[in-house]
Design a protein around this motif. Structure first.
Motif, PDB file in Angstrom:
ATOM      1  N   PRO A  75      56.925 -10.016   7.254  1.00  0.00           N
ATOM      2  CA  PRO A  75      56.999 -11.040   8.296  1.00  0.00           C
ATOM      3  C   PRO A  75      58.405 -11.616   8.390  1.00  0.00           C
ATOM      4  O   PRO A  75      59.019 -11.968   7.379  1.00  0.00           O
ATOM      5  CB  PRO A  75      55.989 -12.097   7.826  1.00  0.00           C
ATOM      6  N   ALA A  76      58.927 -11.677   9.617  1.00  0.00           N
ATOM      7  CA  ALA A  76      60.306 -12.115   9.823  1.00  0.00           C
ATOM      8  C   ALA A  76      60.408 -12.901  11.115  1.00  0.00           C
ATOM      9  O   ALA A  76      59.700 -12.630  12.094  1.00  0.00           O
ATOM     10  CB  ALA A  76      61.256 -10.921   9.866  1.00  0.00           C
ATOM     11  N   ALA A  77      61.314 -13.867  11.118  1.00  0.00           N
ATOM     12  CA  ALA A  77      61.565 -14.701  12.296  1.00  0.00           C
ATOM     13  C   ALA A  77      63.061 -14.783  12.540  1.00  0.00           C
ATOM     14  O   ALA A  77      63.838 -14.946  11.601  1.00  0.00           O
ATOM     15  CB  ALA A  77      60.991 -16.106  12.101  1.00  0.00           C
ATOM     16  N   ARG A  86      63.430 -27.299  14.142  1.00  0.00           N
ATOM     17  CA  ARG A  86      62.084 -27.720  13.729  1.00  0.00           C
ATOM     18  C   ARG A  86      61.272 -26.516  13.280  1.00  0.00           C
ATOM     19  O   ARG A  86      60.570 -26.565  12.266  1.00  0.00           O
ATOM     20  CB  ARG A  86      61.384 -28.460  14.857  1.00  0.00           C
ATOM     21  N   ALA A  87      61.362 -25.434  14.021  1.00  0.00           N
ATOM     22  CA  ALA A  87      60.647 -24.226  13.618  1.00  0.00           C
ATOM     23  C   ALA A  87      61.200 -23.692  12.302  1.00  0.00           C
ATOM     24  O   ALA A  87      60.441 -23.251  11.426  1.00  0.00           O
ATOM     25  CB  ALA A  87      60.758 -23.176  14.711  1.00  0.00           C
ATOM     26  N   ASP A  88      62.504 -23.734  12.131  1.00  0.00           N
ATOM     27  CA  ASP A  88      63.122 -23.281  10.900  1.00  0.00           C
ATOM     28  C   ASP A  88      62.567 -24.056   9.711  1.00  0.00           C
ATOM     29  O   ASP A  88      62.259 -23.476   8.659  1.00  0.00           O
ATOM     30  CB  ASP A  88      64.638 -23.443  11.005  1.00  0.00           C
ATOM     31  N   ALA A  89      62.431 -25.358   9.878  1.00  0.00           N
ATOM     32  CA  ALA A  89      61.891 -26.182   8.795  1.00  0.00           C
ATOM     33  C   ALA A  89      60.443 -25.800   8.485  1.00  0.00           C
ATOM     34  O   ALA A  89      60.026 -25.809   7.318  1.00  0.00           O
ATOM     35  CB  ALA A  89      61.983 -27.661   9.173  1.00  0.00           C
ATOM     36  N   GLY A  95      57.647 -21.189   2.715  1.00  0.00           N
ATOM     37  CA  GLY A  95      58.203 -20.305   1.710  1.00  0.00           C
ATOM     38  C   GLY A  95      59.000 -19.127   2.236  1.00  0.00           C
ATOM     39  O   GLY A  95      59.367 -18.232   1.463  1.00  0.00           O
ATOM     40  N   TRP A  96      59.303 -19.116   3.531  1.00  0.00           N
ATOM     41  CA  TRP A  96      60.102 -18.032   4.095  1.00  0.00           C
ATOM     42  C   TRP A  96      61.569 -18.239   3.723  1.00  0.00           C
ATOM     43  O   TRP A  96      62.093 -19.348   3.818  1.00  0.00           O
ATOM     44  CB  TRP A  96      59.952 -17.995   5.610  1.00  0.00           C
ATOM     45  N   GLN A  97      62.249 -17.157   3.339  1.00  0.00           N
ATOM     46  CA  GLN A  97      63.620 -17.240   2.850  1.00  0.00           C
ATOM     47  C   GLN A  97      64.635 -16.995   3.964  1.00  0.00           C
ATOM     48  O   GLN A  97      64.477 -16.074   4.766  1.00  0.00           O
ATOM     49  CB  GLN A  97      63.837 -16.209   1.736  1.00  0.00           C
ATOM     50  N   ALA A  98      65.695 -17.808   4.003  1.00  0.00           N
ATOM     51  CA  ALA A  98      66.764 -17.647   4.988  1.00  0.00           C
ATOM     52  C   ALA A  98      67.662 -16.483   4.588  1.00  0.00           C
ATOM     53  O   ALA A  98      68.051 -16.357   3.420  1.00  0.00           O
ATOM     54  CB  ALA A  98      67.584 -18.933   5.101  1.00  0.00           C
ATOM     55  N   ARG A 241      64.434 -15.710   8.854  1.00  0.00           N
ATOM     56  CA  ARG A 241      63.635 -16.107   7.690  1.00  0.00           C
ATOM     57  C   ARG A 241      62.589 -15.035   7.484  1.00  0.00           C
ATOM     58  O   ARG A 241      61.972 -14.565   8.447  1.00  0.00           O
ATOM     59  CB  ARG A 241      62.999 -17.485   7.868  1.00  0.00           C
ATOM     60  N   ARG A 242      62.427 -14.617   6.229  1.00  0.00           N
ATOM     61  CA  ARG A 242      61.469 -13.573   5.899  1.00  0.00           C
ATOM     62  C   ARG A 242      60.534 -14.069   4.795  1.00  0.00           C
ATOM     63  O   ARG A 242      60.956 -14.783   3.886  1.00  0.00           O
ATOM     64  CB  ARG A 242      62.186 -12.293   5.459  1.00  0.00           C
ATOM     65  N   LEU A 243      59.294 -13.653   4.905  1.00  0.00           N
ATOM     66  CA  LEU A 243      58.292 -14.001   3.888  1.00  0.00           C
ATOM     67  C   LEU A 243      58.275 -12.878   2.873  1.00  0.00           C
ATOM     68  O   LEU A 243      57.632 -11.845   3.057  1.00  0.00           O
ATOM     69  CB  LEU A 243      56.908 -14.167   4.541  1.00  0.00           C
ATOM     70  N   VAL A 244      59.033 -13.068   1.807  1.00  0.00           N
ATOM     71  CA  VAL A 244      59.192 -12.045   0.778  1.00  0.00           C
ATOM     72  C   VAL A 244      58.240 -12.371  -0.367  1.00  0.00           C
ATOM     73  O   VAL A 244      58.288 -13.448  -0.959  1.00  0.00           O
ATOM     74  CB  VAL A 244      60.648 -12.001   0.274  1.00  0.00           C
ATOM     75  N   THR A 245      57.349 -11.418  -0.663  1.00  0.00           N
ATOM     76  CA  THR A 245      56.356 -11.664  -1.700  1.00  0.00           C
ATOM     77  C   THR A 245      56.681 -10.849  -2.946  1.00  0.00           C
ATOM     78  O   THR A 245      57.480  -9.925  -2.918  1.00  0.00           O
ATOM     79  CB  THR A 245      54.947 -11.286  -1.207  1.00  0.00           C
TER      80      THR A 245
END
Length: 245
Positions: A75-77, A86-89, A95-98, A241-245
């Motif tokens: 998942p990435a934004a 606001r969306a970034d926050a 827990g998404w990483q910049a 931002r990516r959700l890295v698990t």
């Protein structure tokens, strides 16, 4: 040629750029745009966060995570400009990483300047172009991204022998988008990147283009210096931002 700011705002320019690098699978989430291309590039495999997702932000973040997980993708934004704060926050809180801070640069297009070396322009990439663009096999969806727009061109410079430098140009609503610029390490600092860029500018101006945009990572000092010499100035920035698990 005097520098001037782009007449397009951040959201409009990002949407235009998305049309020039189109993911084969796209879906709206309110104003946001979900994009998937089998993992080929961050731009084509991230949700473009512009406007209102039509959901509370925590719910929108969850919806994005589910959409990419269903496709086996991280998942990435993509979060451009100050309007996405606001969306970034909300992504950060989940827990998404910049990652991958990137500058979007623009420039007006003036009269074309002939490139200093012969540049081959083709409407589709051949095997030599693709080999210089990326080592190894391209993932599924890559060719659809590269060739998807209606008005696209693939530029290359030969050695002689193998292709030693390539770039891609796309024309969208009078805007030239330059991407996929690659020069073999042993042929750098010889003006080939400039020659490719000028060839793409000439191609676009002949079709009525008035402006140019491109994207470069914040830490690529050499490319930023090149584009500055060619008249590009910063329009805005974005990061992922990516959700890295």
């Amino acid at each position: 040629m005097g520098q001037r700011r782009s007449p397009l705002g951040v959201e409009d320019l990002q949407r235009l750029a998305a049309r020039g690098w189109p993911a084969p699978e796209q879906a709206p989430l309110g104003d946001w745009l979900l994009r998937a291309a089998g993992g080929f590039t961050g731009r084509a495999n991230s949700v473009l966060v512009v406007g209102d997702p039509g959901l509370p932000l925590p719910d929108a973040v969850d919806a994005v995570a589910r959409w990419y997980a269903e496709r086996g993708l991280t998942p990435a934004a993509m979060l451009p400009g100050t309007a996405s704060r606001r969306a970034d926050a909300a992504f950060a809180a989940a827990g998404w990483q910049a990652q991958d801070r990137t500058l979007v640069l623009t420039a007006p297009l003036g009269p074309a300047v002939p490139p200093s070396v012969p540049v081959d322009l083709r409407p589709a990439p051949d095997d030599a172009w693709l080999a210089r663009h990326r080592d190894g096999a391209l993932p599924a969806g890559a060719l659809e991204v590269l060739t998807g727009p209606e008005d696209v061109v693939f530029a290359s410079v030969g050695g002689p022998g193998p292709v030693v430098a390539v770039a891609r140009g796309v024309l969208t609503d009078g805007w030239l988008g330059t991407s996929a610029l690659s020069v073999a390490a042993e042929h750098r600092r010889r003006g080939l990147a400039t020659a490719l860029t000028e060839a793409l500018r000439g191609w676009a101006v002949a079709r009525g283009a008035h402006s140019s945009y491109l994207q470069v990572t914040e830490d690529n000092a050499a490319a930023r210096a090149l584009y500055r010499r060619l008249g590009h100035i910063e329009h805005h920035r974005y990061h992922y931002r990516r959700l890295v698990t």
